[in-house]
Design a protein around this motif. Sequence first.
Motif, PDB file in Angstrom:
ATOM      1  N   UNK A 190       7.531  -2.727  -5.740  1.00 30.64           N
ATOM      2  CA  UNK A 190       8.028  -3.276  -4.482  1.00 30.64           C
ATOM      3  C   UNK A 190       9.078  -4.356  -4.684  1.00 30.64           C
ATOM      4  N   UNK A 191       8.813  -5.318  -5.563  1.00 33.68           N
ATOM      5  CA  UNK A 191       9.642  -6.531  -5.601  1.00 33.68           C
ATOM      6  C   UNK A 191      10.989  -6.314  -6.269  1.00 33.68           C
ATOM      7  N   UNK A 192      10.972  -5.829  -7.517  1.00 35.73           N
ATOM      8  CA  UNK A 192      12.245  -5.738  -8.241  1.00 35.73           C
ATOM      9  C   UNK A 192      12.302  -4.653  -9.302  1.00 35.73           C
ATOM     10  N   UNK A 193      11.162  -4.118  -9.711  1.00 37.09           N
ATOM     11  CA  UNK A 193      11.155  -3.007 -10.670  1.00 37.09           C
ATOM     12  C   UNK A 193      11.067  -3.397 -12.120  1.00 37.09           C
ATOM     13  N   UNK A 194      11.126  -4.704 -12.451  1.00 36.17           N
ATOM     14  CA  UNK A 194      11.197  -5.032 -13.878  1.00 36.17           C
ATOM     15  C   UNK A 194      10.482  -6.321 -14.288  1.00 36.17           C
ATOM     16  N   UNK A 195       9.740  -6.944 -13.392  1.00 32.36           N
ATOM     17  CA  UNK A 195       9.059  -8.182 -13.786  1.00 32.36           C
ATOM     18  C   UNK A 195       7.550  -7.988 -13.720  1.00 32.36           C
ATOM     19  N   UNK A 196       6.824  -9.059 -14.031  1.00 30.00           N
ATOM     20  CA  UNK A 196       5.361  -8.959 -14.048  1.00 30.00           C
ATOM     21  C   UNK A 196       4.772 -10.367 -14.027  1.00 30.00           C
ATOM     22  N   UNK A 197       3.456 -10.444 -13.939  1.00 29.11           N
ATOM     23  CA  UNK A 197       2.758 -11.715 -14.096  1.00 29.11           C
ATOM     24  C   UNK A 197       2.687 -12.010 -15.588  1.00 29.11           C
ATOM     25  N   UNK A 198       3.306 -13.098 -16.020  1.00 32.37           N
ATOM     26  CA  UNK A 198       3.421 -13.401 -17.441  1.00 32.37           C
ATOM     27  C   UNK A 198       2.241 -14.228 -17.951  1.00 32.37           C
ATOM     28  N   UNK A 230       0.807  -1.222   0.000  1.00 34.81           N
ATOM     29  CA  UNK A 230       0.000   0.000   0.000  1.00 34.81           C
ATOM     30  C   UNK A 230       0.843   1.276   0.000  1.00 34.81           C
ATOM     31  N   UNK A 231       1.742   1.417   0.942  1.00 31.11           N
ATOM     32  CA  UNK A 231       2.532   2.646   1.024  1.00 31.11           C
ATOM     33  C   UNK A 231       3.489   2.774  -0.158  1.00 31.11           C
ATOM     34  N   UNK A 232       4.116   1.692  -0.516  1.00 36.92           N
ATOM     35  CA  UNK A 232       5.086   1.737  -1.610  1.00 36.92           C
ATOM     36  C   UNK A 232       4.471   1.996  -2.968  1.00 36.92           C
ATOM     37  N   UNK A 233       3.184   1.685  -3.128  1.00 41.63           N
ATOM     38  CA  UNK A 233       2.543   1.886  -4.431  1.00 41.63           C
ATOM     39  C   UNK A 233       2.466   3.361  -4.807  1.00 41.63           C
ATOM     40  N   UNK A 234       2.663   4.236  -3.842  1.00 43.67           N
ATOM     41  CA  UNK A 234       2.733   5.671  -4.134  1.00 43.67           C
ATOM     42  C   UNK A 234       3.897   5.988  -5.077  1.00 43.67           C
ATOM     43  N   UNK A 235       4.880   5.097  -5.115  1.00 41.92           N
ATOM     44  CA  UNK A 235       6.070   5.295  -5.953  1.00 41.92           C
ATOM     45  C   UNK A 235       6.010   4.485  -7.248  1.00 41.92           C
ATOM     46  N   UNK A 236       4.829   4.041  -7.634  1.00 41.48           N
ATOM     47  CA  UNK A 236       4.709   3.238  -8.855  1.00 41.48           C
ATOM     48  C   UNK A 236       5.215   3.990 -10.079  1.00 41.48           C
ATOM     49  N   UNK A 237       4.878   5.249 -10.198  1.00 42.00           N
ATOM     50  CA  UNK A 237       5.324   6.007 -11.371  1.00 42.00           C
ATOM     51  C   UNK A 237       6.848   6.075 -11.423  1.00 42.00           C
ATOM     52  N   UNK A 238       7.486   6.342 -10.286  1.00 48.00           N
ATOM     53  CA  UNK A 238       8.958   6.375 -10.250  1.00 48.00           C
ATOM     54  C   UNK A 238       9.533   5.015 -10.643  1.00 48.00           C
ATOM     55  N   UNK A 239       8.918   3.951 -10.140  1.00 43.68           N
ATOM     56  CA  UNK A 239       9.419   2.612 -10.440  1.00 43.68           C
ATOM     57  C   UNK A 239       9.314   2.306 -11.925  1.00 43.68           C
ATOM     58  N   UNK A 240       8.201   2.670 -12.536  1.00 43.53           N
ATOM     59  CA  UNK A 240       8.010   2.428 -13.966  1.00 43.53           C
ATOM     60  C   UNK A 240       9.026   3.207 -14.799  1.00 43.53           C
ATOM     61  N   UNK A 241       9.321   4.425 -14.404  1.00 47.17           N
ATOM     62  CA  UNK A 241      10.257   5.258 -15.167  1.00 47.17           C
ATOM     63  C   UNK A 241      11.692   4.790 -15.014  1.00 47.17           C
ATOM     64  N   UNK A 242      12.045   4.312 -13.811  1.00 43.58           N
ATOM     65  CA  UNK A 242      13.445   4.000 -13.530  1.00 43.58           C
ATOM     66  C   UNK A 242      13.766   2.513 -13.615  1.00 43.58           C
ATOM     67  N   UNK A 243      12.736   1.669 -13.656  1.00 42.51           N
ATOM     68  CA  UNK A 243      12.993   0.235 -13.673  1.00 42.51           C
ATOM     69  C   UNK A 243      13.582  -0.271 -12.379  1.00 42.51           C
ATOM     70  N   UNK A 244      13.240   0.396 -11.277  1.00 40.65           N
ATOM     71  CA  UNK A 244      13.718   0.009  -9.959  1.00 40.65           C
ATOM     72  C   UNK A 244      12.532  -0.014  -9.000  1.00 40.65           C
ATOM     73  N   UNK A 245      12.572  -0.859  -7.969  1.00 42.12           N
ATOM     74  CA  UNK A 245      11.452  -0.937  -7.025  1.00 42.12           C
ATOM     75  C   UNK A 245      11.455   0.232  -6.041  1.00 42.12           C
ATOM     76  N   UNK A 246      11.085   1.399  -6.537  1.00 43.38           N
ATOM     77  CA  UNK A 246      11.173   2.623  -5.740  1.00 43.38           C
ATOM     78  C   UNK A 246      10.328   2.541  -4.474  1.00 43.38           C
ATOM     79  N   UNK A 247       9.225   1.797  -4.521  1.00 37.30           N
ATOM     80  CA  UNK A 247       8.369   1.697  -3.349  1.00 37.30           C
ATOM     81  C   UNK A 247       8.936   0.854  -2.230  1.00 37.30           C
ATOM     82  N   UNK A 248       9.937   0.043  -2.518  1.00 37.81           N
ATOM     83  CA  UNK A 248      10.545  -0.807  -1.496  1.00 37.81           C
ATOM     84  C   UNK A 248      11.233   0.018  -0.416  1.00 37.81           C
TER      85      UNK A 248
END
Length: 356
Positions: free
Chosen positions: A313-321, A115-133
């Motif tokens: 949160x987890x790693x910044x670059x994976x997904x449910x495939x 929940x709290x880390x999802x506030x950083x979803x945009x940063x994570x998507x742009x940087x490819x890093x788990x910014x919310x972690x």
Amino acid sequence: MLHKRFGHDKTGLETRFDAQRIAFAPIVFQATRLLRSTGLLEAVEGRGAEGMTAAEAATETGLSSYAATVLLECGLSADLVAYDNGKFVITTLGAFIRRDEMTAVNMEFIHEVCYLGMHKLEDALKRGEPAGLRVFGEWKTVYEALAHLPENAKSAWLRFDHFYSDAAFPAASRIVLERQPKTLLDIGCNTGKWASLCLARSPELCASLVDLPNQLEMAMQNLREKGLGDRAVPCPVDVLDPHAELPSGFDAVWMSQFLVCFSEDEVRTILRRAGRALRPGGRLWILDTFWDTQRFDAAAYCLINTSPYFTAIANGNSRMYRAEDILALAREEGLALQTTHERLGIYHSLLELAPG
């Protein structure tokens, strides 16, 4: 399936209402979670069709009348309770949310881990890093952080992970052990539950466990407590290092809910090394929750919306495939699909692959 039936014609008013549901979804989520955890839903349900006032619900749960009113009125908007003649009455949805274990597991995982880390979803998507972690500390991935997370977050993470995988393990183990493997390589062994099940069911089996050192310590401790440690070998390997080779010569190589933790390029290197770890005639087994193989919209919905957790949160670059995503990468690495075993446990498919 959701990806084929997704969306249907709605009136303008229905569309506007749906848009507001999305806009207020975070608030409704927290109110719903508290309606469940404070006992308000239980109290209202206990009165049956008679229902109860907010003041009565407050008295029964120990909340203030104000708190009970705010939460119950939010529950009314979410169809968890109905309102008639000043009293709240439980609905079918409210009763389901109060009792359903899957909903509880998902809700606590979202609250404690995401929940709290999802506030950083945009940063994570742009940087490819788990910014919310970073809400938990300075870690590269959640897997490194897991042993150090606050107890509530760690418990919610493990319960979420095990709830889904554990349901599929009994059927999957029967399928894998039918080939009578003598050696098993468990890549991403987590707490050792899979290795433990297989070793207990097959007395002649020996297992090698691959994971990060902290995870291996937890897994080996669990195996030793069950008297299975003498047939298990810990192999600390950072699979993110493309040059870190895996031990080889195995009858079976196993990965459960593992490849979703990596980007496509990383999946390629893991599959390549996993193929090299097999002896001639060996099999690579991939157990996972592919959103394109689900029978029900709710399942696909949950899986698709787990992807942002991996991003933020987890790693910044994976997904449910999709299953086909993984199979295409496997073919690139010289692995051919032998059989697909569908509908194991709750959401799972088991892919059986071999070099060739």
